[in-house]
Design a protein around this motif. Sequence first.
Motif, short mmCIF file in Angstrom:
data_model
loop_
_atom_site.label_atom_id
_atom_site.label_comp_id
_atom_site.label_asym_id
_atom_site.label_seq_id
_atom_site.Cartn_x
_atom_site.Cartn_y
_atom_site.Cartn_z
N ILE A 251 -0.31 3.71 10.43
CA ILE A 251 -1.16 2.62 9.96
C ILE A 251 -0.50 1.96 8.76
N CYS A 252 -0.40 0.63 8.78
CA CYS A 252 0.11 -0.13 7.65
C CYS A 252 -1.04 -0.91 7.01
N VAL B 257 0.65 -2.16 -1.03
CA VAL B 257 1.05 -1.89 0.35
C VAL B 257 0.96 -0.39 0.59
N LYS B 258 0.56 -0.02 1.82
CA LYS B 258 0.40 1.40 2.14
C LYS B 258 0.90 1.68 3.55
N GLY B 259 1.31 2.92 3.75
CA GLY B 259 1.66 3.40 5.08
C GLY B 259 1.06 4.79 5.27
N SER C 279 -9.96 5.72 12.28
CA SER C 279 -10.11 5.37 10.87
C SER C 279 -8.76 4.92 10.34
N PHE C 280 -8.70 4.61 9.02
CA PHE C 280 -7.51 3.90 8.53
C PHE C 280 -6.98 4.38 7.18
N ASP C 281 -7.70 5.25 6.47
CA ASP C 281 -7.30 5.60 5.11
C ASP C 281 -7.27 7.09 4.87
N ALA C 282 -6.47 7.48 3.89
CA ALA C 282 -6.43 8.87 3.42
C ALA C 282 -7.59 9.11 2.47
#
Length: 336
Positions: free
Chosen positions: A200-201, A216-218, A229-232
């Motif tokens: 996920i970017c 920015v995240k990966g 889902s999309f986040d840590a």
Amino acid sequence: MKNLKALSIALSILLGFFAQLSRAEECPARKSSIYFIAENDIGFSDRYYTNGLKLTYLSPSDDWLLNKLQFKFLRLLNSDKSAQTTQSLSLGQDMYVSYDIDDTNPPMTDRPYAGWLYITDGTHIATKNTLDSFAITIGVVGEISGAEYTQKRYHEFINVDRPMGWDTQLKNEPAFTISLNHSERVFEHSLSDNFRTDFICSAGANLGTVSTEGIVKGLWRFGFNMPYSFDAARIEFSSSQQVEYAMQNRPDWHAYIYAGFVGKAVGYNMFLDGNVLRKYDRSVDKEWLVGELNFGASLRYKDFYVSYSWCVRSKEYKTQRGGVQYFSALMIGGTF
């Protein structure tokens, strides 16, 4: 023969148990959820960003009066009619201290003491592979944030050194930040019916008197029955942790590991640059680029879930001692 028959019966029972455990059940309606994140540098140090607490309620709807305009804005970015809407409301507190908490008057080149008490109202639109979040955070810094009281009472409770530099903390002041974030699942591969991996970017920005920065995240994930889902498990302004696209068939459990990175271009950080509205003599020369690595795992059984993240962050200001900063994040929650 008796042993073989007994073994066959035991194997049948065991296979039946795992089949029941991984059974997918119909979820005709999405559920509300609540989760709590605690971040702390326990076991690593007792300095800099030393503690963060955040409680968030997620509602699978778009009918809160405060969120009408926010959803109209998000729908300009995501007009997919199959997208699912979620609202979030959070209450949190962060605390920041200098390198040596025994020092009553930390050097002017050291990070200022600061407390931050806030509420966040967030809106989220998710498809299977995208998430757009918009959030408004308002709160207070300074003594009225209660961070000094929280840390001193906690240190007394666990019988460790009492933090002595709170008399030098940021002055009382209202503060805010507006946040926008877009996440996209750019890669997904199924190894079996329930076993897959994805990447996920994300890109976003915070704008306000607390923080002005681009992000920015990966995030790479690997495991069984992973949710969309999309986040840590991390405290962030967008409050998008645990926001997911709900599938019709939801397994009773999930288990996965993850690794990710965060990169920030920092324009302003009140906790390093000092007060905006009031005169305050302490500030440090911040790093404009800050990076972070995080590694973690997430588990869920039915309506209860828990996630753990271990994080390493680069230096945030030029005179920072001790190199990188380590801390951990524990998230627990459930749906109802």
